[in-house]
Scaffold this motif. Structure first.
Motif, PDB file in Angstrom:
ATOM      1  N   GLU A 447       0.817  -1.215   0.000  1.00 36.20           N
ATOM      2  CA  GLU A 447       0.000   0.000   0.000  1.00 36.20           C
ATOM      3  C   GLU A 447       0.851   1.265   0.000  1.00 36.20           C
ATOM      4  O   GLU A 447       0.537   2.237  -0.686  1.00 36.20           O
ATOM      5  N   SER A 448       1.945   1.261   0.767  1.00 34.34           N
ATOM      6  CA  SER A 448       2.759   2.475   0.844  1.00 34.34           C
ATOM      7  C   SER A 448       3.517   2.716  -0.458  1.00 34.34           C
ATOM      8  O   SER A 448       3.722   3.867  -0.866  1.00 34.34           O
ATOM      9  N   ILE A 449       3.930   1.648  -1.141  1.00 34.22           N
ATOM     10  CA  ILE A 449       4.659   1.817  -2.395  1.00 34.22           C
ATOM     11  C   ILE A 449       3.713   2.229  -3.521  1.00 34.22           C
ATOM     12  O   ILE A 449       4.048   3.083  -4.354  1.00 34.22           O
ATOM     13  N   SER A 450       2.523   1.662  -3.553  1.00 34.63           N
ATOM     14  CA  SER A 450       1.595   1.987  -4.633  1.00 34.63           C
ATOM     15  C   SER A 450       0.913   3.329  -4.431  1.00 34.63           C
ATOM     16  O   SER A 450       0.372   3.899  -5.376  1.00 34.63           O
ATOM     17  N   GLY A 451       0.954   3.859  -3.222  1.00 32.14           N
ATOM     18  CA  GLY A 451       0.327   5.152  -2.962  1.00 32.14           C
ATOM     19  C   GLY A 451      -1.120   4.979  -2.551  1.00 32.14           C
ATOM     20  O   GLY A 451      -2.037   5.160  -3.340  1.00 32.14           O
ATOM     21  N   TYR A 452      -1.327   4.599  -1.297  1.00 28.31           N
ATOM     22  CA  TYR A 452      -2.663   4.269  -0.816  1.00 28.31           C
ATOM     23  C   TYR A 452      -3.587   5.487  -0.915  1.00 28.31           C
ATOM     24  O   TYR A 452      -3.261   6.571  -0.453  1.00 28.31           O
ATOM     25  N   GLY A 453      -4.734   5.294  -1.570  1.00 25.53           N
ATOM     26  CA  GLY A 453      -5.728   6.349  -1.656  1.00 25.53           C
ATOM     27  C   GLY A 453      -5.430   7.424  -2.679  1.00 25.53           C
ATOM     28  O   GLY A 453      -6.122   8.446  -2.727  1.00 25.53           O
ATOM     29  N   GLY A 454      -4.418   7.223  -3.510  1.00 26.36           N
ATOM     30  CA  GLY A 454      -4.045   8.249  -4.472  1.00 26.36           C
ATOM     31  C   GLY A 454      -4.422   7.879  -5.890  1.00 26.36           C
ATOM     32  O   GLY A 454      -5.341   7.108  -6.142  1.00 26.36           O
ATOM     33  N   ILE A 455      -3.700   8.461  -6.836  1.00 25.24           N
ATOM     34  CA  ILE A 455      -3.914   8.200  -8.256  1.00 25.24           C
ATOM     35  C   ILE A 455      -2.976   7.087  -8.692  1.00 25.24           C
ATOM     36  O   ILE A 455      -1.775   7.139  -8.422  1.00 25.24           O
ATOM     37  N   GLN A 456      -3.519   6.095  -9.355  1.00 25.42           N
ATOM     38  CA  GLN A 456      -2.726   4.959  -9.771  1.00 25.42           C
ATOM     39  C   GLN A 456      -2.787   4.792 -11.286  1.00 25.42           C
ATOM     40  O   GLN A 456      -3.660   5.341 -11.957  1.00 25.42           O
TER      41      GLN A 456
END
Length: 496
Positions: A447-456
């Protein structure tokens, strides 16, 4: 697939005076071929295993039928199984304490959780039930600890090991903690300038640690870690600076191995060098009493994994004791920093196979209902492998497949297990009865690497996330932590 086995009996018929052989044939059809997916697993691994079992063709994880969870919440889905966090902590504490008892080790053992592995409140709350300490990496980690204190989860007796290269905000927060009475916060110097920055802000006496810049593995892109202080600078800096201060007291020597704790010549060599530096410093610094052996235990990424945790714990403690006794130095208190080991095996990620695409003679693609790049970024970023198992259809035949994500990026795929350079999954014969698959032990860093709650990537939404826990009677219950990301939340982030 069927094999026809022919038994032929040859004998002479006495009624025939010409002596011609009469051939009698019996045909036996052998149909019990072991070509189901469950047969493949049974033949390849010791199965069932502690956390995995199959009943009626469906996978159970820690005794919980995953199809029941899918029926309730759908896919894609993130799962956090909280009891595994506590069991991992207790496992490590038990192993190190037993190892110390076996050799009459005089120091204590202190378990620290690396918050960077997963910052979620429910993870920290579960971990702190087990009388442990924390290791931080940034200024915001300390704000997180303040929030936990306000909720009564932690108190100021906690050891806080402050690692990482420290920007001014991080230094400020450390100083604020010291001045507010956190007696056991230990900033570990990553560079010598941090000492002088702290000196300007700290009013009360404070314990310090120093991180050794360890050598990297021979196959790495460079020789020495960018983090920490050179071996040759540590003793002179203590003699010339720290020893002359009435405010700072050197308590801890820290070393970190990027590959984690492994039974390799490289690991034992780095540990030996670190202990020798500790002994050099201890001779001139009586206050030094702690050795932080950073770098954690590996987590299980294959059903075939066979890592001897007990042996490694016993050998580490034994080696430290032997080296210290040879130098006439009292054994140090041991700190470990286990992040992935603490939380990794508590996580699972579930996908549905949306479609099957035959792209050439040999490449059959199963398309998942999300993206590897956004939901399991370690699978493409560092080619990390997780335990991959189907949730259903264990009694179907199996075939080799490639797994594809939904983004337009050519790197959005998964094509090999940790134990084999291939993936085998059950065949799909009915589109109305979909196959579900699970990646297990995905609880750290994703979650921290992918950017939790952000734009993916390609605006793929973050999956729904649920928590599974057990009550006082051992019955499991689920709680929705976050819904699947909506288009409205994405548009708001993007300024629409």
């Amino acid at each position: 697939m069927e094999y026809i086995i022919i038994f032929v009996a040859l004998k002479t018929d006495p009624a025939q005076s010409d002596g011609v052989l009469n051939i009698q044939s019996d045909l036996i059809t052998y149909t019990e071929m072991k070509n189901k997916y469950i047969d493949l697993i049974d033949q390849t691994f010791e199965f069932p295993q502690d956390e995995f079992d199959v009943k009626n063709g469906q996978l159970h994880f820690h005794g919980i039928n995953m199809m029941d969870i899918i029926d309730q919440y759908g896919t894609p889905l993130k799962i956090s199984y909280l009891p595994k966090i506590s069991s991992q902590i207790q496992k490590a504490k038990r192993m190190f304490n037993v190892a110390m008892a076996k050799v009459d080790y005089q120091g204590s053992y202190n378990y620290c959780y690396c918050t960077k592995s997963s910052h979620f409140e429910f993870v920290l709350r579960e971990a702190m039930k087990n009388d442990i300490h924390l290791e931080t990496s940034s200024a915001f980690d300390l704000n997180l600890i303040e929030a936990l204190e306000s909720e009564g989860v932690v108190n100021k007796d906690l050891y806080i090991i402050c690692n990482g290269f420290k920007k001014p905000a991080y230094i400020d927060n450390i100083a604020n903690f010291v001045n507010a009475g956190w007696r056991h916060i230990i900033p570990v110097l990553d560079n010598l300038n941090e000492y002088y920055q702290l000196d300007d802000l700290v009013d009360l006496p404070i314990s310090l640690g120093i991180r050794i810049a360890s050598e990297e593995e021979p196959n790495f892109d460079f020789y020495t870690s960018r983090l920490g202080v050179r071996y040759s600078d540590i003793v002179p800096f203590y003699e010339n600076v720290i020893s002359k201060s009435n405010k700072f007291h050197l308590k801890m020597l820290h070393f970190f191995i990027n590959t984690g704790i492994r039974d390799t010549a490289y690991y034992w060599n780095e540990l030996s060098k670190c202990v020798n530096v500790y002994c050099d410093l201890k001779a001139m610094c009586p206050e030094l009493d702690s050795l932080n052996i950073g770098g954690g235990f590996p987590i299980k990424n294959s059903l075939a994994m066979d890592f001897d945790y007990e042996y490694m714990a016993e050998e580490i403690i034994s080696q430290i004791k032997i080296m210290c006794n040879a130098r006439g130095v009292q054994e140090p208190n041991i700190f470990t920093e286990f992040g992935s080991f603490t939380v990794g095996e508590s996580g699972a990620t579930i996908f549905q196979i949306l479609d099957v695409k035959q792209q050439n003679d040999r490449e059959r693609w199963y398309m998942i209902d999300n993206s590897f790049m956004t939901t399991l970024p370690d699978t493409w970023g560092i080619k990390q492998r997780f335990i991959l198992l189907p949730i259903n259809k264990w009694h179907e035949k199996y075939q080799r497949v490639f797994l594809g994500g939904l983004t337009c990026d050519s790197q959005d795929y998964y094509n090999a297990d940790a134990h084999a350079n291939a993936i085998f999954l059950p065949c799909i014969t009915n589109r109305e009865d979909p196959l579900y698959i699970g990646f297990f032990h995905t609880g750290a860093y994703q979650e921290s690497i992918s950017g939790y709650g952000g734009i993916q990537h390609c605006l793929q939404p973050a999956p729904k996330h649920i928590i599974i826990d057990r009550d006082e009677n051992g019955e499991y219950f689920t709680k929705l932590f976050s819904k699947e990301q909506t288009y409205k939340s994405m548009l708001k982030i993007l300024g629409y």
